[in-house]
Design an enzyme around this catalytic site. Structure first.
Site, PDB file in Angstrom:
ATOM      1  CE  LYS A   1      -5.931   1.996  -0.522  1.00  0.00           C
ATOM      2  NZ  LYS A   1      -6.349   2.113   0.851  1.00  0.00           N
TER       3      LYS A   1
ATOM      4  CB  SER B   1     -11.346   7.370  -3.112  1.00  0.00           C
ATOM      5  OG  SER B   1     -10.120   7.833  -2.578  1.00  0.00           O
TER       6      SER B   1
ATOM      7  CE  LYS C   1      -3.570   2.367   2.625  1.00  0.00           C
ATOM      8  NZ  LYS C   1      -4.555   2.272   3.710  1.00  0.00           N
TER       9      LYS C   1
HETATM   10  C1  PBG Z   1      -7.000   3.213   5.701  1.00  0.00           C
HETATM   11  C2  PBG Z   1      -7.474   3.138   4.306  1.00  0.00           C
HETATM   12  C3  PBG Z   1      -7.384   4.132   3.331  1.00  0.00           C
HETATM   13  C4  PBG Z   1      -7.982   3.612   2.187  1.00  0.00           C
HETATM   14  C5  PBG Z   1      -8.417   2.336   2.473  1.00  0.00           C
HETATM   15  N1  PBG Z   1      -8.075   2.042   3.797  1.00  0.00           N
HETATM   16  C6  PBG Z   1      -6.906   5.530   3.432  1.00  0.00           C
HETATM   17  C7  PBG Z   1      -5.526   5.846   3.781  1.00  0.00           C
HETATM   18  O1  PBG Z   1      -4.642   5.007   3.827  1.00  0.00           O
HETATM   19  O2  PBG Z   1      -5.330   7.023   4.030  1.00  0.00           O
HETATM   20  C8  PBG Z   1      -8.108   4.374   0.898  1.00  0.00           C
HETATM   21  C9  PBG Z   1      -9.066   3.842  -0.079  1.00  0.00           C
HETATM   22  C10 PBG Z   1      -9.387   4.759  -1.189  1.00  0.00           C
HETATM   23  O3  PBG Z   1      -8.780   5.819  -1.407  1.00  0.00           O
HETATM   24  O4  PBG Z   1     -10.325   4.408  -1.912  1.00  0.00           O
HETATM   25  N2  PBG Z   1      -7.929   2.705   6.610  1.00  0.00           N
END
Ligand code: PBG
Length: 326
Positions: free
Chosen positions: A250, A276, A196
């Site tokens: 991701k 997103s 991630k």
């Molecule tokens: C953290 C989490 C995030 C997303 C999924 N789980 C946000 C982050 O790491 O700041 C992002 C998913 C997306 O942008 O669609 N709980």
């Protein structure tokens, strides 16, 4: 002597020919729908930067999942928006916390008909918006693992079929595996957000879960640097050693090389999260009439599969399922 020209166009002439030789097929079974449920509201709330996506009430969440089940979408992943946030995010493991009650609602209604995945992190629940315990300005890895253990057990007890740790703490998969096993949940699989990245594409999600990182902070101290590819493979390798059942890359589109390398390196189910910001960019351009939104969505998701992902977490899940059925 002249040789017949090799004409690749022969197999592209008609839709049926193209369908026959397609190497990649996007199907409803590939889709996982991310859903938001918010405590203390009585009508669903739209999320400005994610057109078509809402913060659900408990009731509207059940209705949405019923539609997804009818469309054949095999899985959903839940994110909670609590009414009260605190320093350690204790609503993440409160048995009465929003995600836990929502999981119970869904499990009661749908049983094993749809896979209920619980995103496992504390950032939606902490007052400072970080994915763990903050000490001296930094997120304390090992203290955070204690919180994740509690959240995992609470989610499994509430009815989650699978947990998905997304906080990028070192050792999180092992800690969660141990906690689940100790509480009799040894058959609950873990989908690890293994690779991630500290991406700028999570902006709309943070609006969706009402998260602002304190002091204009960021997650670069625990999420991966977009410059690194080999490191992603090491993250995945370690998660598998710790007991991950599925692994994830991701975001998706800017990281197709990582998906591809992970596919070749590891023989476990591989998910990719079309996040997103990826969804928001697509919708914004389509809304202006600058691109064909549906065609671009299909192209993007197909590319993610072509790169090697088996599963795609995407806010497009519902509309793609509708399209694929039409
Ligand atoms: C953290 C989490 C995030 C997303 C999924 N789980 C946000 C982050 O790491 O700041 C992002 C998913 C997306 O942008 O669609 N709980």
């Amino acid at each position: 002597m002249s040789f017949p020209t090799r004409r690749l166009r022969r197999l592209r002439r008609t839709p049926a020919l193209r369908r026959m030789v397609a190497e990649t097929r996007l199907g409803v079974d590939d889709l996982i729908a991310p859903l938001f449920v918010r405590e203390g509201i009585d009508t669903p709330r739209p999320i400005g930067s994610l057109p078509g996506v809402v913060q659900h009430t408990r009731e509207s969440l059940v209705a949405e999942v019923a539609d997804l089940v009818a469309l054949g979408v095999p899985a959903v992943i839940l994110f909670g928006v609590p009414e009260h946030k605190d320093e350690i995010g204790s609503e993440a493991w409160n048995p009465e916390g929003i995600v836990q009650v929502a999981l119970a609602d869904l499990r009661e209604r749908f049983g094993d008909e749809v896979v209920l995945i619980a995103d496992l992190c504390v950032d939606e629940y902490t007052s400072h918006g970080h994915c763990g315990v903050v000490r001296d300005g930094e997120v304390d890895n090992d203290r955070t693992l204690e919180l994740y253990r509690r959240a995992a057990v609470a989610q499994a007890r509430a009815g989650a079929h699978m947990v998905a740790p997304s906080g990028m703490m070192d050792g999180q998969v092992g800690a969660i595996r141990e906690a689940l096993d100790a509480e009799g949940h040894s058959l609950i699989p873990i989908m690890a957000y293994s690779a991630k990245y500290a991406s700028a594409e999570y902006g709309p999600f943070r609006e969706a879960v009402d998260v602002t990182i304190a002091g204009g902070g960021n997650r670069k101290g625990y999420q991966q640097d977009p410059a690194n590819a080999r490191e992603a493979l090491e993250e995945i390798r370690l998660d598998l050693v710790e007991g991950a059942d599925l692994v994830m890359v991701k975001p998706a589109l800017a990281y197709l090389d990582i998906i591809s390398r992970a596919r070749h390196e590891f023989d476990v189910p591989l998910a990719a999260y079309h996040v997103s910001g990826e969804y928001a960019m697509l919708k914004a351009a389509a809304e202006r009439g600058w691109i064909d939104g549906t065609a671009t969505a299909l192209e993007h998701l197909t590319a993610i599969k072509r790169a090697g992902a088996d599963l795609i977490l995407t806010y497009l899940a519902r509309e793609m399922a509708e399209l694929l059925h039409s």
